[in-house]
Design a protein around this motif. Structure first.
Motif, mmCIF file in Angstrom:
data_model
loop_
_atom_site.group_PDB
_atom_site.id
_atom_site.type_symbol
_atom_site.label_atom_id
_atom_site.label_comp_id
_atom_site.label_asym_id
_atom_site.label_seq_id
_atom_site.Cartn_x
_atom_site.Cartn_y
_atom_site.Cartn_z
ATOM 1 N N MET A 140 0.895 -1.197 -0.007
ATOM 2 C CA MET A 140 0.093 -0.024 0.007
ATOM 3 C C MET A 140 0.937 1.394 0.049
ATOM 4 S SD MET A 140 -3.201 0.693 2.155
ATOM 5 C CE MET A 140 -2.343 0.689 4.044
ATOM 6 N N GLY A 141 0.721 1.952 -1.008
ATOM 7 C CA GLY A 141 1.646 3.289 -1.038
ATOM 8 C C GLY A 141 1.066 4.594 -0.075
ATOM 9 N N ILE A 142 1.999 5.485 -0.205
ATOM 10 C CA ILE A 142 1.637 6.579 0.654
ATOM 11 C C ILE A 142 0.359 7.119 0.597
ATOM 12 C CG2 ILE A 142 2.691 8.219 -0.983
ATOM 13 C CD1 ILE A 142 3.337 8.196 2.787
ATOM 14 N N ILE A 143 -0.087 7.356 -0.828
ATOM 15 C CA ILE A 143 -1.566 7.750 -0.842
ATOM 16 C C ILE A 143 -2.605 6.952 -0.115
ATOM 17 C CG2 ILE A 143 -3.285 8.454 -2.660
ATOM 18 C CD1 ILE A 143 -0.987 10.364 -2.683
ATOM 19 N N GLY A 144 -2.454 5.775 -0.139
ATOM 20 C CA GLY A 144 -3.243 4.694 0.605
ATOM 21 C C GLY A 144 -3.230 4.878 2.073
ATOM 22 N N TRP A 145 -2.033 5.135 2.465
ATOM 23 C CA TRP A 145 -1.846 5.570 3.819
ATOM 24 C C TRP A 145 -2.529 6.784 4.052
ATOM 25 C CZ3 TRP A 145 -1.212 2.512 7.911
ATOM 26 C CH2 TRP A 145 -0.541 1.276 7.810
ATOM 27 N N ILE A 146 -2.540 7.755 3.463
ATOM 28 C CA ILE A 146 -3.124 9.040 3.609
ATOM 29 C C ILE A 146 -4.690 8.839 3.560
ATOM 30 C CG2 ILE A 146 -3.556 11.403 2.799
ATOM 31 C CD1 ILE A 146 -0.624 11.334 1.792
ATOM 32 N N VAL A 147 -5.305 8.228 2.747
ATOM 33 C CA VAL A 147 -6.594 7.881 2.665
ATOM 34 C C VAL A 147 -7.143 7.178 3.682
ATOM 35 C CG1 VAL A 147 -8.581 6.886 1.291
ATOM 36 C CG2 VAL A 147 -6.837 8.226 0.223
ATOM 37 N N LEU A 148 -6.496 6.168 4.330
ATOM 38 C CA LEU A 148 -6.473 5.210 5.556
ATOM 39 C C LEU A 148 -6.528 6.218 6.729
ATOM 40 C CD1 LEU A 148 -7.158 2.475 6.792
ATOM 41 C CD2 LEU A 148 -4.811 2.082 6.765
ATOM 42 N N GLY A 149 -5.579 7.057 6.761
ATOM 43 C CA GLY A 149 -5.347 7.948 8.065
ATOM 44 C C GLY A 149 -6.576 8.911 8.112
ATOM 45 N N LEU A 150 -7.142 9.530 6.923
ATOM 46 C CA LEU A 150 -8.287 10.242 6.955
ATOM 47 C C LEU A 150 -9.372 9.725 7.522
ATOM 48 C CD1 LEU A 150 -7.846 12.383 3.467
ATOM 49 C CD2 LEU A 150 -7.479 13.059 6.059
ATOM 50 N N GLY A 191 -6.771 20.187 12.038
ATOM 51 C CA GLY A 191 -6.025 19.343 13.108
ATOM 52 C C GLY A 191 -6.149 17.917 13.267
ATOM 53 N N THR A 192 -7.610 17.638 13.248
ATOM 54 C CA THR A 192 -8.038 16.393 13.312
ATOM 55 C C THR A 192 -7.682 15.329 12.096
ATOM 56 O OG1 THR A 192 -9.893 17.258 14.841
ATOM 57 C CG2 THR A 192 -10.203 14.912 13.769
ATOM 58 N N PRO A 193 -8.116 15.702 10.924
ATOM 59 C CA PRO A 193 -7.560 14.768 9.940
ATOM 60 C C PRO A 193 -6.194 14.723 10.025
ATOM 61 C CG PRO A 193 -8.895 16.493 8.780
ATOM 62 C CD PRO A 193 -8.687 16.920 10.361
ATOM 63 N N LEU A 194 -5.036 15.763 10.252
ATOM 64 C CA LEU A 194 -3.685 15.369 10.378
ATOM 65 C C LEU A 194 -3.485 14.617 11.281
ATOM 66 C CD1 LEU A 194 -2.473 19.037 9.539
ATOM 67 C CD2 LEU A 194 -2.511 17.151 8.073
#
Length: 88
Positions: free
Chosen positions: A1-11, A31-34
């Motif tokens: 899973m790439g960096i974009i996948g981790w960002i979407v997963l994090g959101l 702040g909350t999404p970050l």
């Protein structure tokens, strides 16, 4: 899973952590999404490093989601403890 996948997963993990821990956050809408994104990275790293459970390369793995939501939840609690509710 790439960096974009981790960002979407994090959101998404940040939104789920916010649902589990309702209330006003000092970080607000940005702040909350970050915190969610950082929590997903933290949860994935902790899972791989200390629990000897590396996260899968698949987006829909239950352990990956658990690590991301757990990391987001921990960071959200820590952020609230450190910075309090400054929006009263």
């Amino acid at each position: 899973m790439g960096i974009i996948g981790w960002i979407v997963l994090g959101l998404l993990a940040g939104a789920i952590a916010k649902i589990l821990l309702p209330g006003r956050d000092p970080g607000g809408l940005i702040g909350t999404p970050l915190i969610g994104i950082a929590g997903a990275f933290l949860g994935g790293w902790l899972s791989a490093r200390f629990l000897d459970r590396p996260v899968a390369n698949q987006f829909f793995d239950l352990a990956t989601w658990g690590a991301a939501i757990g990391g987001s939840f921990v960071l959200l609690v820590a952020y609230r403890l450190l910075f309090g509710n400054s929006r009263d």
